[in-house]
Design a protein around this motif. Structure first.
Motif, PDB file in Angstrom:
ATOM      1  N   ASP A  62      -6.648 -20.175 -53.909  1.00 18.29           N
ATOM      2  CA  ASP A  62      -7.609 -20.892 -52.796  1.00 18.29           C
ATOM      3  C   ASP A  62      -6.552 -22.520 -53.365  1.00 18.29           C
ATOM      4  O   ASP A  62      -6.253 -23.202 -52.718  1.00 18.29           O
ATOM      5  N   LYS A  63      -7.841 -22.445 -54.311  1.00 15.07           N
ATOM      6  CA  LYS A  63      -7.188 -24.391 -55.052  1.00 15.07           C
ATOM      7  C   LYS A  63      -5.582 -24.138 -55.703  1.00 15.07           C
ATOM      8  O   LYS A  63      -5.471 -25.684 -55.612  1.00 15.07           O
ATOM      9  N   GLN A  64      -5.244 -23.400 -55.840  1.00 12.98           N
ATOM     10  CA  GLN A  64      -3.954 -23.226 -56.291  1.00 12.98           C
ATOM     11  C   GLN A  64      -2.750 -23.833 -55.456  1.00 12.98           C
ATOM     12  O   GLN A  64      -1.711 -24.496 -55.923  1.00 12.98           O
ATOM     13  N   ILE A  65      -3.607 -23.126 -54.449  1.00 16.45           N
ATOM     14  CA  ILE A  65      -2.974 -22.758 -52.767  1.00 16.45           C
ATOM     15  C   ILE A  65      -2.400 -24.435 -52.282  1.00 16.45           C
ATOM     16  O   ILE A  65      -1.972 -25.037 -51.695  1.00 16.45           O
ATOM     17  N   SER A  66      -3.715 -24.104 -52.132  1.00 17.61           N
ATOM     18  CA  SER A  66      -4.189 -25.914 -51.703  1.00 17.61           C
ATOM     19  C   SER A  66      -3.660 -27.474 -52.231  1.00 17.61           C
ATOM     20  O   SER A  66      -2.648 -27.900 -51.295  1.00 17.61           O
ATOM     21  N   SER A  67      -3.259 -26.993 -53.815  1.00 20.03           N
ATOM     22  CA  SER A  67      -3.126 -28.282 -54.748  1.00 20.03           C
ATOM     23  C   SER A  67      -1.548 -27.974 -54.556  1.00 20.03           C
ATOM     24  O   SER A  67      -0.668 -29.208 -54.439  1.00 20.03           O
ATOM     25  N   ALA A  68      -1.000 -27.214 -54.105  1.00 15.25           N
ATOM     26  CA  ALA A  68       0.500 -26.686 -53.929  1.00 15.25           C
ATOM     27  C   ALA A  68       1.330 -27.008 -52.708  1.00 15.25           C
ATOM     28  O   ALA A  68       1.991 -27.929 -52.553  1.00 15.25           O
ATOM     29  N   LEU A  69       0.143 -27.414 -51.697  1.00 16.25           N
ATOM     30  CA  LEU A  69       0.293 -27.193 -50.449  1.00 16.25           C
ATOM     31  C   LEU A  69       1.004 -29.081 -50.332  1.00 16.25           C
ATOM     32  O   LEU A  69       1.269 -29.468 -49.269  1.00 16.25           O
ATOM     33  N   ASP A  70      -0.557 -29.164 -50.736  1.00  8.21           N
ATOM     34  CA  ASP A  70      -0.654 -30.992 -51.117  1.00  8.21           C
ATOM     35  C   ASP A  70       0.362 -31.626 -51.727  1.00  8.21           C
ATOM     36  O   ASP A  70       1.007 -32.949 -50.997  1.00  8.21           O
ATOM     37  N   ARG A  71       1.187 -31.366 -52.204  1.00  8.46           N
ATOM     38  CA  ARG A  71       2.077 -31.062 -53.355  1.00  8.46           C
ATOM     39  C   ARG A  71       3.665 -31.539 -53.072  1.00  8.46           C
ATOM     40  O   ARG A  71       4.747 -32.270 -53.097  1.00  8.46           O
ATOM     41  N   HIS A  72       3.639 -30.260 -52.236  1.00 11.06           N
ATOM     42  CA  HIS A  72       4.770 -29.922 -51.817  1.00 11.06           C
ATOM     43  C   HIS A  72       5.147 -28.668 -50.154  1.00 11.06           C
ATOM     44  O   HIS A  72       5.848 -28.154 -49.907  1.00 11.06           O
ATOM     45  N   PHE A  73       4.361 -30.422 -49.077  1.00  2.00           N
ATOM     46  CA  PHE A  73       4.568 -29.799 -48.450  1.00  2.00           C
ATOM     47  C   PHE A  73       5.673 -30.092 -47.242  1.00  2.00           C
ATOM     48  O   PHE A  73       5.784 -28.976 -46.575  1.00  2.00           O
ATOM     49  N   ASN A  74       7.025 -30.482 -47.939  1.00  2.00           N
ATOM     50  CA  ASN A  74       8.006 -30.068 -47.387  1.00  2.00           C
ATOM     51  C   ASN A  74       8.393 -28.707 -48.116  1.00  2.00           C
ATOM     52  O   ASN A  74       9.161 -28.697 -46.899  1.00  2.00           O
ATOM     53  N   ARG A  75       7.878 -28.118 -48.361  1.00  4.97           N
ATOM     54  CA  ARG A  75       8.645 -26.652 -48.701  1.00  4.97           C
ATOM     55  C   ARG A  75       8.045 -25.369 -48.221  1.00  4.97           C
ATOM     56  O   ARG A  75       7.908 -24.116 -48.180  1.00  4.97           O
ATOM     57  N   ILE A  76       6.469 -26.037 -46.867  1.00  7.09           N
ATOM     58  CA  ILE A  76       6.193 -25.320 -46.836  1.00  7.09           C
ATOM     59  C   ILE A  76       6.718 -24.015 -45.967  1.00  7.09           C
ATOM     60  O   ILE A  76       6.123 -22.705 -46.184  1.00  7.09           O
ATOM     61  N   ASP A  77       7.926 -23.757 -45.292  1.00  7.67           N
ATOM     62  CA  ASP A  77       8.217 -22.934 -45.003  1.00  7.67           C
ATOM     63  C   ASP A  77       9.153 -22.024 -45.747  1.00  7.67           C
ATOM     64  O   ASP A  77       9.753 -20.707 -45.168  1.00  7.67           O
TER      65      ASP A  77
END
Length: 110
Positions: free
Chosen positions: A62-77
């Motif tokens: 969950d921490k890896q995913i949270s970090s990715a979403l914080d850093r790359h929110f524009n790619r969430i789709d």
């Protein structure tokens, strides 16, 4: 003389490949292709995502995913996560007190 060039070319290609692998491994474990893909996608991977490709990531914390979403929110789709490992405040996987199994978020896809 031509034979020496033919021998030399594979050696140069091998050295370039090793250099590139070392550059990637400085940030991520070389065996963890998912984290490399999630956090540092190549230009072709970003183009594929822009064209509608969705990457399914499996077994990340969950921490890896949270970090990715914080850093790359524009790619969430272009991201989908399955078997997300639940971690404690130290980032270690939580375990079921009765079975000792690592706790996984329920994604509702049974």
């Amino acid at each position: 003389m031509k034979a020496s060039y033919i021998t030399f070319i594979p050696i140069v290609i091998s050295l370039i490949t090793v250099s590139n692998c070392q550059a990637v491994s400085a940030e991520f474990d070389p065996d963890d292709w998912q984290m490399r893909r999630l956090m540092s996608p190549s230009e072709s991977e970003v183009r594929a995502e822009s064209a509608g490709q969705v990457m399914i990531y499996d077994g990340l914390t969950d921490k890896q995913i949270s970090s990715a979403l914080d850093r790359h929110f524009n790619r969430i789709d272009a991201m989908m996560f399955t078997s997300v490992i639940i971690t404690d405040s130290a980032g270690l996987p939580k375990q079921d007190p009765l079975t000792g199994e690592i706790l996984i978020e329920q994604d509702g896809c049974d």
